[in-house]
Design a protein around this motif. Structure first.
Motif, PDB file in Angstrom:
ATOM      1  N   HIS A 159       0.840  -1.198   0.000  1.00 32.21           N
ATOM      2  CA  HIS A 159       0.000   0.000   0.000  1.00 32.21           C
ATOM      3  C   HIS A 159       0.873   1.246   0.000  1.00 32.21           C
ATOM      4  CE1 HIS A 159      -2.398   3.312   1.837  1.00 32.21           C
ATOM      5  NE2 HIS A 159      -3.231   2.893   0.917  1.00 32.21           N
ATOM      6  N   THR A 160       0.476   2.224  -0.820  1.00 36.71           N
ATOM      7  CA  THR A 160       1.097   3.540  -0.802  1.00 36.71           C
ATOM      8  C   THR A 160       0.031   4.568  -0.427  1.00 36.71           C
ATOM      9  OG1 THR A 160       0.644   4.145  -3.121  1.00 36.71           O
ATOM     10  CG2 THR A 160       2.622   2.830  -2.688  1.00 36.71           C
ATOM     11  N   ASN A 161       0.436   5.592   0.341  1.00 41.59           N
ATOM     12  CA  ASN A 161      -0.539   6.614   0.726  1.00 41.59           C
ATOM     13  C   ASN A 161      -0.562   7.767  -0.277  1.00 41.59           C
ATOM     14  OD1 ASN A 161       2.009   7.414   1.615  1.00 41.59           O
ATOM     15  ND2 ASN A 161       1.258   8.377   3.500  1.00 41.59           N
ATOM     16  N   THR A 162      -0.491   7.365  -1.527  1.00 40.72           N
ATOM     17  CA  THR A 162      -0.806   8.222  -2.666  1.00 40.72           C
ATOM     18  C   THR A 162      -1.339   7.300  -3.744  1.00 40.72           C
ATOM     19  OG1 THR A 162      -0.017   9.998  -4.119  1.00 40.72           O
ATOM     20  CG2 THR A 162       1.442   8.108  -3.828  1.00 40.72           C
ATOM     21  N   GLU A 163      -1.957   7.859  -4.773  1.00 37.96           N
ATOM     22  CA  GLU A 163      -2.551   7.019  -5.794  1.00 37.96           C
ATOM     23  C   GLU A 163      -1.485   6.382  -6.701  1.00 37.96           C
ATOM     24  OE1 GLU A 163      -2.046  11.152  -6.869  1.00 37.96           O
ATOM     25  OE2 GLU A 163      -3.442  10.291  -5.426  1.00 37.96           O
ATOM     26  N   TRP A 164      -1.953   5.491  -7.568  1.00 40.67           N
ATOM     27  CA  TRP A 164      -1.086   4.848  -8.558  1.00 40.67           C
ATOM     28  C   TRP A 164      -0.283   5.891  -9.322  1.00 40.67           C
ATOM     29  CZ3 TRP A 164      -1.098   5.763 -13.810  1.00 40.67           C
ATOM     30  CH2 TRP A 164      -0.353   4.896 -14.606  1.00 40.67           C
ATOM     31  N   LYS A 165       0.989   5.627  -9.495  1.00 42.31           N
ATOM     32  CA  LYS A 165       1.850   6.509 -10.279  1.00 42.31           C
ATOM     33  C   LYS A 165       2.487   5.801 -11.469  1.00 42.31           C
ATOM     34  CE  LYS A 165       2.987   9.730  -6.528  1.00 42.31           C
ATOM     35  NZ  LYS A 165       2.373  10.920  -7.159  1.00 42.31           N
ATOM     36  N   THR A 166       2.842   4.542 -11.305  1.00 40.90           N
ATOM     37  CA  THR A 166       3.481   3.801 -12.388  1.00 40.90           C
ATOM     38  C   THR A 166       3.341   2.307 -12.137  1.00 40.90           C
ATOM     39  OG1 THR A 166       5.611   3.243 -13.408  1.00 40.90           O
ATOM     40  CG2 THR A 166       5.692   4.088 -11.165  1.00 40.90           C
ATOM     41  N   TRP A 167       3.055   1.557 -13.212  1.00 41.65           N
ATOM     42  CA  TRP A 167       3.011   0.097 -13.074  1.00 41.65           C
ATOM     43  C   TRP A 167       4.397  -0.461 -12.764  1.00 41.65           C
ATOM     44  CZ3 TRP A 167      -1.535  -1.203 -12.050  1.00 41.65           C
ATOM     45  CH2 TRP A 167      -2.643  -0.739 -12.760  1.00 41.65           C
ATOM     46  N   ASP A 168       5.425   0.277 -13.126  1.00 38.49           N
ATOM     47  CA  ASP A 168       6.781  -0.212 -12.919  1.00 38.49           C
ATOM     48  C   ASP A 168       7.052  -0.526 -11.445  1.00 38.49           C
ATOM     49  OD1 ASP A 168       9.472  -0.741 -14.073  1.00 38.49           O
ATOM     50  OD2 ASP A 168      10.063   0.898 -12.737  1.00 38.49           O
ATOM     51  N   LEU A 169       6.442   0.226 -10.519  1.00 30.56           N
ATOM     52  CA  LEU A 169       6.648  -0.039  -9.096  1.00 30.56           C
ATOM     53  C   LEU A 169       6.127  -1.427  -8.739  1.00 30.56           C
ATOM     54  CD1 LEU A 169       7.420   0.674  -6.237  1.00 30.56           C
ATOM     55  CD2 LEU A 169       5.323   2.036  -6.046  1.00 30.56           C
ATOM     56  N   MET A 170       4.937  -1.770  -9.223  1.00 28.47           N
ATOM     57  CA  MET A 170       4.416  -3.108  -8.978  1.00 28.47           C
ATOM     58  C   MET A 170       5.332  -4.175  -9.573  1.00 28.47           C
ATOM     59  SD  MET A 170       0.959  -4.983 -10.362  1.00 28.47           S
ATOM     60  CE  MET A 170      -0.259  -4.138  -9.375  1.00 28.47           C
ATOM     61  N   PHE A 171       5.776  -3.942 -10.803  1.00 30.08           N
ATOM     62  CA  PHE A 171       6.620  -4.938 -11.466  1.00 30.08           C
ATOM     63  C   PHE A 171       7.945  -5.131 -10.731  1.00 30.08           C
ATOM     64  CE2 PHE A 171       4.466  -3.685 -15.733  1.00 30.08           C
ATOM     65  CZ  PHE A 171       3.300  -4.330 -15.324  1.00 30.08           C
ATOM     66  N   LYS A 172       8.497  -4.043 -10.182  1.00 32.82           N
ATOM     67  CA  LYS A 172       9.745  -4.144  -9.423  1.00 32.82           C
ATOM     68  C   LYS A 172       9.515  -4.909  -8.109  1.00 32.82           C
ATOM     69  CE  LYS A 172      12.836  -1.723 -11.827  1.00 32.82           C
ATOM     70  NZ  LYS A 172      12.672  -2.176 -13.204  1.00 32.82           N
ATOM     71  N   VAL A 173       8.365  -4.705  -7.475  1.00 31.22           N
ATOM     72  CA  VAL A 173       8.024  -5.459  -6.274  1.00 31.22           C
ATOM     73  C   VAL A 173       7.927  -6.951  -6.590  1.00 31.22           C
ATOM     74  CG1 VAL A 173       6.141  -5.933  -4.656  1.00 31.22           C
ATOM     75  CG2 VAL A 173       6.886  -3.578  -5.033  1.00 31.22           C
ATOM     76  N   VAL A 174       7.249  -7.273  -7.687  1.00 31.63           N
ATOM     77  CA  VAL A 174       7.099  -8.679  -8.088  1.00 31.63           C
ATOM     78  C   VAL A 174       8.461  -9.307  -8.380  1.00 31.63           C
ATOM     79  CG1 VAL A 174       6.191 -10.193  -9.895  1.00 31.63           C
ATOM     80  CG2 VAL A 174       4.748  -8.394  -8.928  1.00 31.63           C
ATOM     81  N   GLU A 175       9.318  -8.557  -9.049  1.00 33.07           N
ATOM     82  CA  GLU A 175      10.648  -9.082  -9.358  1.00 33.07           C
ATOM     83  C   GLU A 175      11.453  -9.334  -8.082  1.00 33.07           C
ATOM     84  OE1 GLU A 175      14.573  -7.983 -12.087  1.00 33.07           O
ATOM     85  OE2 GLU A 175      12.894  -6.589 -11.968  1.00 33.07           O
ATOM     86  N   ALA A 176      11.365  -8.403  -7.136  1.00 32.87           N
ATOM     87  CA  ALA A 176      12.130  -8.549  -5.895  1.00 32.87           C
ATOM     88  C   ALA A 176      11.609  -9.693  -5.047  1.00 32.87           C
ATOM     89  CB  ALA A 176      12.083  -7.235  -5.109  1.00 32.87           C
ATOM     90  N   GLU A 177      10.305  -9.892  -5.023  1.00 29.30           N
ATOM     91  CA  GLU A 177       9.739 -10.894  -4.131  1.00 29.30           C
ATOM     92  C   GLU A 177       9.646 -12.285  -4.760  1.00 29.30           C
ATOM     93  OE1 GLU A 177       8.414 -12.648  -0.776  1.00 29.30           O
ATOM     94  OE2 GLU A 177       9.227 -10.613  -0.990  1.00 29.30           O
ATOM     95  N   PHE A 178       9.332 -12.340  -6.054  1.00 27.59           N
ATOM     96  CA  PHE A 178       9.115 -13.626  -6.706  1.00 27.59           C
ATOM     97  C   PHE A 178      10.196 -14.003  -7.726  1.00 27.59           C
ATOM     98  CE2 PHE A 178       4.940 -12.069  -5.392  1.00 27.59           C
ATOM     99  CZ  PHE A 178       4.434 -13.168  -4.706  1.00 27.59           C
ATOM    100  N   GLY A 179      11.122 -13.076  -7.993  1.00 27.84           N
ATOM    101  CA  GLY A 179      12.165 -13.366  -8.961  1.00 27.84           C
ATOM    102  C   GLY A 179      11.674 -13.426 -10.392  1.00 27.84           C
ATOM    103  N   VAL A 180      10.552 -12.749 -10.659  1.00 33.05           N
ATOM    104  CA  VAL A 180       9.947 -12.758 -11.989  1.00 33.05           C
ATOM    105  C   VAL A 180      10.015 -11.360 -12.581  1.00 33.05           C
ATOM    106  CG1 VAL A 180       7.799 -13.074 -13.280  1.00 33.05           C
ATOM    107  CG2 VAL A 180       8.405 -14.680 -11.469  1.00 33.05           C
ATOM    108  N   SER A 181      10.584 -11.226 -13.757  1.00 31.69           N
ATOM    109  CA  SER A 181      10.667  -9.932 -14.444  1.00 31.69           C
ATOM    110  C   SER A 181       9.507  -9.821 -15.420  1.00 31.69           C
ATOM    111  CB  SER A 181      12.002  -9.795 -15.174  1.00 31.69           C
ATOM    112  OG  SER A 181      13.084  -9.837 -14.263  1.00 31.69           O
ATOM    113  N   ILE A 182       8.485  -9.049 -15.066  1.00 29.02           N
ATOM    114  CA  ILE A 182       7.276  -8.937 -15.887  1.00 29.02           C
ATOM    115  C   ILE A 182       7.638  -8.287 -17.226  1.00 29.02           C
ATOM    116  CG2 ILE A 182       4.951  -7.997 -16.047  1.00 29.02           C
ATOM    117  CD1 ILE A 182       5.254 -10.070 -13.873  1.00 29.02           C
ATOM    118  N   GLY A 183       7.334  -8.991 -18.290  1.00 28.23           N
ATOM    119  CA  GLY A 183       7.511  -8.457 -19.632  1.00 28.23           C
ATOM    120  C   GLY A 183       8.940  -8.393 -20.114  1.00 28.23           C
ATOM    121  N   ALA A 184       9.877  -8.895 -19.332  1.00 30.40           N
ATOM    122  CA  ALA A 184      11.291  -8.824 -19.725  1.00 30.40           C
ATOM    123  C   ALA A 184      11.603  -9.824 -20.826  1.00 30.40           C
ATOM    124  CB  ALA A 184      12.178  -9.095 -18.524  1.00 30.40           C
TER     125      ALA A 184
END
Length: 381
Positions: A356-381
């Protein structure tokens, strides 16, 4: 900490580089848990983010709506392949829509052909600019008003033709829930979802409620058009070019009336409750097998202005396996002024991260970086 060092770095960069005031990540991986933060819950006091905060889950509320309707189907009270006119005769028979052709499934999968509701002049003129937002932040929308907004612009496609994200479809879905049951939408969410799952910190926000239970972060927004921009000129293609210039201080939007969300997204929760809720949705522990399969029968979002590399089910999404190297990852999420939430996890429910962020969505890249860090998956790479 070493196991989540990469994830912590992503959280720190969200604050330093993306402009997020504060961010939390809550991880459940089997029997292991981890909670990380960066930034602050309150820009004035500098108070840190912390576990157990209540926040608005935005369009995650769509998943609750889909779960209620699938529960009603399991009870034999409707079918998600019923037409809208079977339950709400005439509501859709305006502006080129046909209530005999649009089904509940179309509404829940965003394939109804309804236009993107946020672009309705009735909405954009109230909230598109800072001054408009300040003037209208406590406006209350009735269900009847929301149903009119849902069909106030012509269709963008035929029913079932393609994916187009439309809150209006979920407004109609909520009204169907109320018509079929004789109960309020909030009561049916409690009966079929939050009470069975023991989500004690989760509820549909009452219409008159403009705040949050304690603890909660302050919410901050930059989601406004620049001065002089005409909301009527707003389209899915040009909206980013019309946004106000970077560098302006954020507006504190913590207190607001969110009845505009209704069944498209007006649920307040915590990361812990949302991890439990999402696990039930992805594993099928709440719904019978037939309804669970319906929830995860997905359509491509390609060609839309929604999140890339995904397929959409009924109120939830799944990353396209071509973009994940064959790994199946599912998600739920949503955003509105001052709040962005998402949860991503494995289908077995054992490994989930809620952010959760206490501001609205700014970029999908933040989600993708979280997924990469936690699951080792690079979305769309």
């Amino acid at each position: 900490m070493a196991a989540h060092e990469k994830l912590q770095q992503v959280l720190d960069r969200a604050v330093a580089e993306v402009g997020v005031p504060g961010i939390v990540a809550d991880v459940k991986d089997g029997d292991r848990t981890w909670f990380g933060t960066a930034g602050v819950a309150d820009l004035e006091t500098g108070a840190p983010r912390r576990p157990g905060e209540h926040f608005h889950t935005g369009s995650s509320g769509k998943t609750f709506t889909a779960a209620v309707l699938l529960a009603l189907e399991a009870e034999g009270r409707l079918s998600i392949d019923d037409t809208v006119n079977a339950h709400l005769p005439g509501v859709l028979d305006v502006n080129g829509y046909d209530g005999d052709k649009i089904t509940i499934r179309h509404l829940l999968s965003n394939t109804s052909g309804l236009f993107p509701t946020g672009l309705a002049p009735e909405v954009s003129y109230r909230y598109a600019t800072r001054s408009g937002f300040v003037q209208h932040r406590f406006d209350t929308f009735s269900t009847e008003e929301l149903l009119r907004v849902a069909v106030s612009q012509p269709p963008v496609g035929a029913p079932g033709e393609r994916f187009e994200y439309a809150n209006g479809g979920f407004y109609i879905a909520g009204a169907i829930i109320e018509k079929v049951t004789g109960n309020s939408y909030a009561d049916e969410v409690e009966r079929t979802v939050t009470r069975p799952l023991g989500l004690t910190h989760t509820r549909v926000r009452p219409t008159a409620d403009t705040g949050y239970p304690t603890p909660h972060p302050r919410g901050y927004s930059h989601l406004f058009l620049k001065d002089g921009a005409d909301p009527a000129a707003l389209t899915p293609e040009n909206w980013q070019s019309l946004m106000e210039e970077p560098g302006l201080p954020p507006l504190d939007v913590t207190e607001l009336n969110s009845s505009l969300g209704y069944a498209a997204g007006n649920v307040v929760s915590t990361t812990g409750d949302m991890i439990r809720f999402f696990a039930a949705m992805t594993t099928g522990s709440l719904l019978p097998p037939a309804q669970h399969r319906q929830m995860w029968t997905t359509v491509s979002t390609e060609g839309s202005y929604w999140m890339p590399h995904t397929r959409y089910g009924l109120g939830l999404f799944e990353f396209d396996e071509q973009a994940t190297g064959g790994r199946t990852l599912r998600g739920v999420g949503g955003s509105l002024w001052g709040s962005w939430f998402f949860a991503v996890g494995t289908p077995d429910g054992r490994h989930t991260i809620a952010v959760h962020t206490n501001t609205e969505w700014k970029t999908w890249d933040l989600m993708f970086k979280v997924v990469e860090a936690e699951f080792g998956v690079s979305i769309g790479a």
